[in-house]
Design a protein around this motif. Structure first.
Motif, mmCIF file in Angstrom:
data_model
loop_
_atom_site.group_PDB
_atom_site.id
_atom_site.type_symbol
_atom_site.label_atom_id
_atom_site.label_comp_id
_atom_site.label_asym_id
_atom_site.label_seq_id
_atom_site.Cartn_x
_atom_site.Cartn_y
_atom_site.Cartn_z
ATOM 1 N N TRP A 95 23.383 -19.552 41.088
ATOM 2 C CA TRP A 95 22.879 -18.514 40.195
ATOM 3 C C TRP A 95 22.268 -17.393 41.031
ATOM 4 N N SER A 120 20.141 -13.681 40.461
ATOM 5 C CA SER A 120 19.443 -12.904 39.435
ATOM 6 C C SER A 120 18.637 -11.783 40.073
ATOM 7 N N ASN A 121 18.444 -10.707 39.300
ATOM 8 C CA ASN A 121 17.439 -9.727 39.715
ATOM 9 C C ASN A 121 16.072 -10.375 39.611
ATOM 10 N N HIS A 122 15.089 -9.790 40.289
ATOM 11 C CA HIS A 122 13.791 -10.453 40.430
ATOM 12 C C HIS A 122 12.671 -9.473 40.101
ATOM 13 N N LEU A 159 13.827 -18.777 33.675
ATOM 14 C CA LEU A 159 15.193 -19.176 34.006
ATOM 15 C C LEU A 159 15.289 -20.686 34.189
ATOM 16 N N VAL A 175 24.955 -7.232 37.221
ATOM 17 C CA VAL A 175 23.569 -7.270 36.751
ATOM 18 C C VAL A 175 23.087 -5.861 36.400
ATOM 19 N N ILE A 215 17.258 -12.268 28.547
ATOM 20 C CA ILE A 215 17.993 -12.940 29.628
ATOM 21 C C ILE A 215 19.469 -12.926 29.271
ATOM 22 N N VAL A 227 22.847 -13.387 36.629
ATOM 23 C CA VAL A 227 21.866 -13.391 35.538
ATOM 24 C C VAL A 227 21.092 -12.081 35.580
ATOM 25 N N ASP A 249 9.842 -15.070 36.285
ATOM 26 C CA ASP A 249 11.294 -15.276 36.231
ATOM 27 C C ASP A 249 11.630 -16.754 36.398
ATOM 28 N N ILE A 278 17.708 -10.316 33.982
ATOM 29 C CA ILE A 278 16.478 -10.565 33.236
ATOM 30 C C ILE A 278 15.712 -9.247 33.106
#
Length: 262
Positions: free
Chosen positions: A74, A76-78, A87, A241, A217, A178, A83, A180
């Motif tokens: 996975w 994802s942006n942070h 997640l 993303v 999300i 992902v 988070d 978020i």
């Protein structure tokens, strides 16, 4: 009234953390007795704990997309430390985190017991870490990383770094992008981001004192790693993303929050 709300939220949060600490200590003791790694059980209990921790935070969350049916890396942006529980409640996951988190009181120990892998920035151990991540993926376990390498204010997506994506290529697993997003009163939330010189306690008190915010999300279509190089994968994941975050707010959910927290 605002202080009462803060105190009630703190009590609930402390209760959840105390329960998580009890579970982690019990699993650690059990592993010593059976002399066997119980990572699968740890991940399932961690998901249960993350769902309760997320429910104790002042967020309404919506989830769009389909959970992957096979192990994936996975990406994802942070935006914030929040988070991780948000997640982590979706499915049994392990995380890659900066080494500084290991030193956080209670939270660092819980992260370690949950199976988090820690990386020290600038340590130059990329090959060794990729091997470690690859072994984790090859054991059929989901793993989440934040390829931006740091948190942001949630307004833009920073460059996704590809050096840790080699583990997906070598393991033959796909990426699960992902997106978020935190929103407050229809705009980008400026309280949730954990950036700059923020310290954990100050940020937590500020967050718990605030009104409820919305978290969106999006689980985006997986990206196959076969026949790709790590920089190409990073660019594709970042583009996916970024495009998702530039879209309209979510309306329909394909995952029910009640199902996630079960």
């Amino acid at each position: 009234m605002k202080k009462l709300r803060l105190y009630l939220r703190l009590v609930r949060l402390v209760g959840v953390i105390a329960l998580g600490t009890l579970f982690a200590a019990t699993i650690s003791l059990l592993e010593r007795v059976v002399r066997h790694d119980l990572m699968g059980l740890r991940q399932r209990l961690t998901r249960w704990f993350m769902a309760r921790l997320s429910a104790a935070l002042p967020f309404r969350f919506t989830v769009q997309g389909e959970l992957p049916r096979e192990p994936m890396l996975w990406v994802s942006n942070h935006v914030s430390w929040t988070d991780i529980p948000l997640l982590g409640m979706l499915t049994p996951l392990s995380f890659l985190s900066k080494a500084e988190v290991r030193a956080w009181p209670v939270a660092g120990w819980l992260a370690l017991k949950a199976g988090t892998l820690f990386i020290r920035r600038g340590s130059g151990d990329g090959n060794l870490l990729n091997e470690q991540l690859g072994r984790h993926l090859q054991q059929g376990r989901h793993l989440l990383i934040f390829p931006e390498g740091t948190t942001t204010d949630g307004k833009n997506v920073r460059t996704f770094h590809g050096r840790l994506l080699s583990s997906a290529i070598d393991s033959g697993v796909s990426l699960q992008p992902v997106a978020i997003r935190y929103r407050r009163a229809g705009a980008v939330d400026e309280i949730a981001p954990f950036i700059g010189d923020d310290d954990m306690l100050s940020h937590l008190l500020r967050l718990l004192s605030s009104d409820v915010a919305d978290v969106e999300i999006q689980l985006l279509p997986p990206i196959a790693s076969r026949d790709a190089n790590r920089n190409e994968l990073a660019r594709r994941a970042q583009a996916a993303v970024s495009a998702a975050l530039a879209g309209q707010p979510l309306i329909d959910d394909t995952l029910a929050v009640e199902d996630i927290a079960a």
